[in-house]
Design a protein around this motif. Sequence first.
Motif, PDB file in Angstrom:
ATOM      1  N   ASP A 109       4.827   7.867  45.456  1.00  0.00           N
ATOM      2  CA  ASP A 109       6.044   7.805  44.625  1.00  0.00           C
ATOM      3  C   ASP A 109       6.319   9.337  44.351  1.00  0.00           C
ATOM      4  O   ASP A 109       5.361  10.407  44.447  1.00  0.00           O
ATOM      5  CB  ASP A 109       5.460   7.314  43.109  1.00  0.00           C
ATOM      6  N   ALA A 110       7.545   9.751  44.092  1.00  0.00           N
ATOM      7  CA  ALA A 110       8.134  11.159  43.848  1.00  0.00           C
ATOM      8  C   ALA A 110       7.489  11.715  42.933  1.00  0.00           C
ATOM      9  O   ALA A 110       7.242  12.956  42.902  1.00  0.00           O
ATOM     10  CB  ALA A 110       9.527  11.079  43.832  1.00  0.00           C
ATOM     11  N   SER A 111       7.155  10.917  41.864  1.00  0.00           N
ATOM     12  CA  SER A 111       6.639  11.554  40.585  1.00  0.00           C
ATOM     13  C   SER A 111       5.231  11.774  40.768  1.00  0.00           C
ATOM     14  O   SER A 111       4.660  12.668  39.963  1.00  0.00           O
ATOM     15  CB  SER A 111       6.970  10.523  39.240  1.00  0.00           C
ATOM     16  N   ASN A 112       4.613  11.485  42.070  1.00  0.00           N
ATOM     17  CA  ASN A 112       3.214  12.040  42.284  1.00  0.00           C
ATOM     18  C   ASN A 112       3.182  13.182  43.150  1.00  0.00           C
ATOM     19  O   ASN A 112       2.092  13.402  43.789  1.00  0.00           O
ATOM     20  CB  ASN A 112       2.650  10.785  42.608  1.00  0.00           C
ATOM     21  N   LEU A 113       4.264  13.879  43.327  1.00  0.00           N
ATOM     22  CA  LEU A 113       4.262  15.110  44.152  1.00  0.00           C
ATOM     23  C   LEU A 113       4.495  16.338  43.403  1.00  0.00           C
ATOM     24  O   LEU A 113       4.971  16.167  42.452  1.00  0.00           O
ATOM     25  CB  LEU A 113       5.460  14.693  45.313  1.00  0.00           C
ATOM     26  N   TYR A 114       4.076  17.294  44.297  1.00  0.00           N
ATOM     27  CA  TYR A 114       4.368  18.745  43.479  1.00  0.00           C
ATOM     28  C   TYR A 114       4.721  19.418  44.807  1.00  0.00           C
ATOM     29  O   TYR A 114       4.188  19.508  45.859  1.00  0.00           O
ATOM     30  CB  TYR A 114       3.166  19.186  42.488  1.00  0.00           C
ATOM     31  N   MET A 115       5.338  20.817  44.339  1.00  0.00           N
ATOM     32  CA  MET A 115       5.671  21.636  45.360  1.00  0.00           C
ATOM     33  C   MET A 115       5.047  22.847  45.406  1.00  0.00           C
ATOM     34  O   MET A 115       4.975  23.464  44.140  1.00  0.00           O
ATOM     35  CB  MET A 115       7.156  21.919  45.432  1.00  0.00           C
ATOM     36  N   GLU A 116       4.456  23.808  46.322  1.00  0.00           N
ATOM     37  CA  GLU A 116       3.855  24.967  46.143  1.00  0.00           C
ATOM     38  C   GLU A 116       4.296  25.664  47.547  1.00  0.00           C
ATOM     39  O   GLU A 116       4.010  25.169  48.750  1.00  0.00           O
ATOM     40  CB  GLU A 116       2.604  24.823  46.049  1.00  0.00           C
ATOM     41  N   ASP A 117       4.547  26.801  47.363  1.00  0.00           N
ATOM     42  CA  ASP A 117       5.141  27.549  48.609  1.00  0.00           C
ATOM     43  C   ASP A 117       5.919  26.855  49.724  1.00  0.00           C
ATOM     44  O   ASP A 117       5.738  26.874  50.831  1.00  0.00           O
ATOM     45  CB  ASP A 117       3.920  28.197  49.273  1.00  0.00           C
ATOM     46  N   LYS A 118       6.851  26.210  49.132  1.00  0.00           N
ATOM     47  CA  LYS A 118       7.684  25.135  50.004  1.00  0.00           C
ATOM     48  C   LYS A 118       7.100  24.283  50.697  1.00  0.00           C
ATOM     49  O   LYS A 118       7.695  23.689  51.644  1.00  0.00           O
ATOM     50  CB  LYS A 118       8.698  26.215  50.714  1.00  0.00           C
ATOM     51  N   ILE A 119       5.892  23.891  50.171  1.00  0.00           N
ATOM     52  CA  ILE A 119       5.667  22.626  50.561  1.00  0.00           C
ATOM     53  C   ILE A 119       5.097  21.595  49.852  1.00  0.00           C
ATOM     54  O   ILE A 119       4.761  21.949  48.488  1.00  0.00           O
ATOM     55  CB  ILE A 119       3.729  23.033  51.339  1.00  0.00           C
ATOM     56  N   HIS A 140       3.024  18.418  48.240  1.00  0.00           N
ATOM     57  CA  HIS A 140       2.069  17.939  48.393  1.00  0.00           C
ATOM     58  C   HIS A 140       2.033  16.487  47.124  1.00  0.00           C
ATOM     59  O   HIS A 140       2.516  16.383  46.531  1.00  0.00           O
ATOM     60  CB  HIS A 140       0.886  18.680  47.789  1.00  0.00           C
ATOM     61  N   VAL A 141       1.105  15.652  47.790  1.00  0.00           N
ATOM     62  CA  VAL A 141       0.680  14.663  47.020  1.00  0.00           C
ATOM     63  C   VAL A 141      -0.496  15.080  46.009  1.00  0.00           C
ATOM     64  O   VAL A 141      -1.530  15.746  46.534  1.00  0.00           O
ATOM     65  CB  VAL A 141       0.097  13.400  47.743  1.00  0.00           C
ATOM     66  N   ASP A 146      12.433  12.942  47.196  1.00  0.00           N
ATOM     67  CA  ASP A 146      12.876  11.453  47.522  1.00  0.00           C
ATOM     68  C   ASP A 146      12.482  11.272  48.952  1.00  0.00           C
ATOM     69  O   ASP A 146      11.733  10.603  49.303  1.00  0.00           O
ATOM     70  CB  ASP A 146      14.210  11.254  47.283  1.00  0.00           C
ATOM     71  N   ARG A 147      12.935  12.616  49.809  1.00  0.00           N
ATOM     72  CA  ARG A 147      12.608  12.185  51.345  1.00  0.00           C
ATOM     73  C   ARG A 147      10.984  12.380  51.455  1.00  0.00           C
ATOM     74  O   ARG A 147      10.543  12.166  52.229  1.00  0.00           O
ATOM     75  CB  ARG A 147      13.526  13.501  52.036  1.00  0.00           C
ATOM     76  N   ALA A 148      10.498  13.566  50.768  1.00  0.00           N
ATOM     77  CA  ALA A 148       9.020  13.561  50.864  1.00  0.00           C
ATOM     78  C   ALA A 148       8.360  12.573  50.511  1.00  0.00           C
ATOM     79  O   ALA A 148       7.269  11.992  51.110  1.00  0.00           O
ATOM     80  CB  ALA A 148       8.551  14.739  50.142  1.00  0.00           C
ATOM     81  N   SER A 166       0.696  16.152  52.879  1.00  0.00           N
ATOM     82  CA  SER A 166       1.772  17.137  52.386  1.00  0.00           C
ATOM     83  C   SER A 166       2.862  17.145  53.686  1.00  0.00           C
ATOM     84  O   SER A 166       2.749  16.961  54.987  1.00  0.00           O
ATOM     85  CB  SER A 166       1.187  18.630  52.250  1.00  0.00           C
ATOM     86  N   ILE A 167       3.890  17.766  53.195  1.00  0.00           N
ATOM     87  CA  ILE A 167       4.861  17.825  54.079  1.00  0.00           C
ATOM     88  C   ILE A 167       5.971  19.156  53.681  1.00  0.00           C
ATOM     89  O   ILE A 167       6.017  19.416  52.358  1.00  0.00           O
ATOM     90  CB  ILE A 167       6.101  16.803  54.078  1.00  0.00           C
ATOM     91  N   SER A 168       6.351  19.987  54.457  1.00  0.00           N
ATOM     92  CA  SER A 168       7.011  21.233  54.199  1.00  0.00           C
ATOM     93  C   SER A 168       8.459  20.973  53.956  1.00  0.00           C
ATOM     94  O   SER A 168       9.064  20.024  54.572  1.00  0.00           O
ATOM     95  CB  SER A 168       6.844  22.273  55.198  1.00  0.00           C
ATOM     96  N   VAL A 169       8.957  21.969  53.181  1.00  0.00           N
ATOM     97  CA  VAL A 169      10.457  21.763  52.926  1.00  0.00           C
ATOM     98  C   VAL A 169      11.077  21.970  54.413  1.00  0.00           C
ATOM     99  O   VAL A 169      12.209  21.243  54.426  1.00  0.00           O
ATOM    100  CB  VAL A 169      11.170  22.596  51.902  1.00  0.00           C
TER     101      VAL A 169
END
Lengths: 161, 292, 784
Positions: C574-584, C586-587, C565-567, C594-597
Amino acid sequence: MKKHAITLTVNGEERDLIVPSNRTLLDALRDDLGYTDTKYGCGTGECGACTVLVDGKTSINGCLTLAATMDGKSITTAAGLARDGNLHPVQQAFIDNDAIQCGFCTPGMVLKAVSILDENPNPTEEEIRHGLEGSICRCTGYTKIVDAVQDASNRLSGVGE
Amino acid sequence: MTSRVMRDFDLLLPESVAQAITLLATHKDKAAVLAGGTDLLVALKFDYDIDNVVSLALVPGLDVLEFDSERGLAIGAKVTIADLLKSSDVKEYYPALWQSAKVFATPQLRNTATVIGNILRASPAGDCSLAIYALGGILTLENATGRREVDLDDFWISYGVTARKDDELTISLQVPAPATGQKSAFRRMTRVTEDLSKLNAAVCLQMDGDECTGARVAMGCVGPTLIRLPKVENMLAGSVVTPELLQEISDTVASEINPIDDIRSSAEYRLKVAGVLVKRVIKLALNEGNDQ
Amino acid sequence: MGELKVVGKKVERVDVRSKVTGGALYAADVQLAGMLYGKIVRCYDHAHARVTSLDLSEAVKCKGVIKVLGPKDVTQKEYNASVLDMMVSADMRGVLGDIDDQSIFTDHVKHYGDAIAAVIATSEEAAERAAEKIKATYEELPVYLTADDAKQPDALQFRPEKPGNLAFQLPEMAFPNNAYAWGEVDDSFAEADIIVEDSFYVSKQKQCQMEPGSYIALYDDQKRLNCWTSTQMPKLVQKKLANLYELPMTRVKIHTTVIGGGFGARLGMVLEPETCALAMAVPGRPVKLLSPREEDWLTSPSRHPGKYWMKMGFKKDGTPVACDAKFENYKGAYYVDASGTAFTTGAWLGGMYKFDSLRYRGESYYTNQSICGAFRGYGNPQTNFVMEQMVDRGCAQLGADPIEWRKKWHKTIGDDGWCIGVPYNSCALDECLDRAAEAISWTEKRVKYKNQTGVKRRGIGVAVMNHTSGAMPMLLEHTVCDVLLHQDATATINLACSDMGQGSHTTLRQVAAETLDFPYDDIHIATGDTDAAGFDIGAHASRTLYVGGGAVKQACEDVRRQLFDRAALELEEDASNLYMEDKIIHVKGASNKSISVQTIADQGVNNFMNPETGELIGQPGQIQGYASFFPPHNAPPFGATIAEVEVDTETGEVKVIELVNAHDVGRAIHPGVVEGQLDGGAQQGLGMALTEETYFDEKGICLNNSFTDYKMFGPSDMPKMTNILVENPDPTGPFGAKGVGEAGIVPPVGATANAIFNAIGVQILEAPITPEKILKALEEKNNA
Ligand SMILES: Cc1cc2nc3c(=O)[nH]c(=O)nc-3n(C[C@H](O)[C@H](O)[C@H](O)COP(=O)(O)OP(=O)(O)OC[C@H]3O[C@@H](n4cnc5c(N)ncnc54)[C@H](O)[C@@H]3O)c2cc1C
Ligand code: FES
Ligand code: FES
């Protein structure tokens, strides 16, 4: 009750202490010197939780040894096995083989393993099991402990490296 | 009931046999000798009470373990079970003793428990004691008035009671040298591997070819002390050991023993199985390690 | 589910480094300033007696004594050391009839070792010496050791609320005719071609966890009651102590230390009430209580022993038509878990086979033995010993292969599970049986071992079991978990689940890492502090991974949702359009957005405001995840063991040659942990089958409350072990996992008994199966 002034070398450090006649080595280590890695499990020589090594190799039950008879002796507890922050190969083998569950038997077990391998660097499975008698583990069924000792034996003799 | 803390006593640490004997002379029945302590210290956590404990820790000269082909095996008061296992002489000449040491207690215990302590404990289950009983042995005891020798055959009087006087220190044990053709074996039965025996047996057979010319057969856990089985010994002496004889022996054993019920087994079971055990230990002695 | 990164891997366990170096602190290792020592005075003269006088005067005078406490010097409230009553709804509590029947010190001694007084002194030795000076006199009462003794009409009544000394029977309200039942058993038996029936005895096995009971309590300057204990259930013990000492929960704190094994011995309270009573008597001073092994034996619960009768009926074609059973257990001196085990023993029976009808009655009778309670399996090993031998007797008469029969008639998906009305949702027992049979060459050996004549005879036997992951719906299953995301993007998971050595903190950490998609090393599991941790019903019922893991997963999903949500806010996506890899984060499809955790976590705490403009950046506040988790099911673990034994027919001695344990574990979150549970369980199962029993003489004096006299399988006794982990993910378990904490002990019990049956052709009806019993049975067979 008579008290005795004794000197113990524990894990390489010399310690002076005064113990009453009836103090066991186990209690002296735990209560007088703070080596709580040596455990009380039964007090009657059955479980091996209190195992320590004399002169780095001979395993004995701390619960059935009078501290006052150990003047001048060198004692190793599990806390004394690691060198410069590196675990002893036996300790590492216990970790790598999942040989530790609740861990209450572990200090005694690793010391026992060290003494088994000191006497016989390449023991058979049967010899390992025979050597582990007197060290009760209620968690592991011994399987992985036996594996760990076997593995430690290989590591120490350089097999598989 | 047990306590985590041992009873009060004064630990005395003599530095010679003479000093130890003086202490025993002074304190008599108010003192107990401490060898390995695996019996004594356990007792002191239960109800046993004694004012003085005379430790052998600093007494020199009691750790002889020596084999001589004529005099036999000398075992000093501080010789441990582990020491026996390190001796190739024991393994070669006294298989019964070696076998009893091998299964004795635990590695930690074997490193501290003494052979003589096992004998002095006068337990009807003592393993090394039983092996030595079959092999034969003479104890040397010493007090302020001098030394005396006591044959093991006369040593155990009743449960926990021996012929040792309160002021005597046991110095050593002599086991006779094996004559050519001597075969011995020890075997015990336990609930799990590490346990006190629920039944144990040891034999020492003097063989001349196929013929047994003399035998000592001893059993434990079948009476208040370790016992010998004279009928069985007589059946063996002068006989060729055939399967039929073994069966006869097996059937005879029950008439020579007087076991009780305890936590480790029942009188009934011991009566039934003692014969089987004796048969097997004889076979073990003759086949030198293989009783099947 | 994508590819798993941490789950299923043999990561290094969280606790092993401190354990292998001896740094881990168990309760006995904790040392506090000003420590005093307690010693409880117990009656070792009688198992049933009234205290007619108690003289504390000599003890008071002893050196180092601070206080001596008799029954009147401590709380007069009665309690029940078990916590079962805290895991069911208030209504159910009434139905079960659990009662408070224990007191800190008693003037009515009901078992060997019952507590009558205590000493507090400056050292353990001083306390011991003073305790010896306490003199009591007694009036002996008749001793009742079995259900039959206790139910005699003229027997002295343990509790007025429990007439006939019947502490518990399945209550009529929930169980018509006091039976757990379906179908019409009596009618079904009429259809049976073959009926087998017998009365068994199951033994009083002891957990023998390696760490004996050790406790410290301190009533501190803030008037808070602190207790250091290696309990399996900190939150419930906290509540129980609060009730007993009439304190709000905010004033009771349990400090859970490293636990040296539990297996049920630490379920509920053990000597926490007594230790706290001592501490309340000396406010401001910590009091330590260290049980000798022999005391631990008598004061912590054992397995429920008792008489177990069973009757089974089959049609010629093998159809199991009826099963009737009754377990009368010898409860011991106090109520404790009287209701729980009496029920579950039958539940496991009901959960196993497709009988047309079944009736199980469970009764708990007060006896003058030490208490019984939980022990790994909670009734299941008892049932396994009896049920599996009866099935094999049936198979022998039917001429059926025991594996084939079991495969055909065990319950499976869709059948009612151990709780009628809650059907099984997964079951891989057939695969367990097939793979175990293959591993040990079942078919060949069953043929080979027929008609042996030698002194030593081999035998091979099988047993199966069903169990549970958590106790839904019997108990109110519930675990609370908080996740704190630190500003450096590592996370602390806070929950009350104890790790008794079974490895649950490791597997929970794996679940957290997998769910968050963080490296294993970025997670810490914080437990042991009841001030901080939310509700949980403890480590039992094979529930920690299943329910605790469910809570961790849900709380971590909460964190992930907040992160996304914050990302989304920052990336204006939209949050549903995001994914995470190695704690980053991405759109999707836009690699440069992208934004890191790390950035999100840090922003929320340290950098949520532009110092120049005062404008907010992102969403301020530390991210915390939360779950109050109620599992939807009980993900049934199934398992099969095949045992091979060799019986010496001249001595009755049994050598266990090999055990193959094949278990439906859902998913092995950590294979080493799972194997360890099966190995350790098997050691205990073999002990139950062959050597372990607590003996009492006719006066109720315990004869073997020590390792000297009670014998367990040691390293040289253990057979060759083969574990087969069948991974058939459960739809409700975290990553498909089922609980395996108890399963391992169960089928080795029945399999060993059946292997002996196979070897010698007779069944031994009393556990443990000792050489003494075997020889007797062989003799009877030969004489018959
Ligand atoms: C866990 C455990 C397992 C055991 N397993 C076995 C077993 O498998 N088989 C078996 O046979 N025993 C077993 N024992 C018993 C015990 O270990 C043996 O009896 C042991 O040999 C005793 O020797 P010690 O040196 O320890 O005796 P101590 O305890 O020192 O002494 C035993 C007795 O002998 C007296 N004594 C000793 N030396 C002398 C001396 N020189 N002069 C006069 N008196 C003396 C002592 O005063 C004491 O009464 C076991 C004990 C334990 C605790
Ligand atoms: S505590 Fe020493 S052997 Fe158990
Ligand atoms: S790991 Fe728990 S006793 Fe060995």
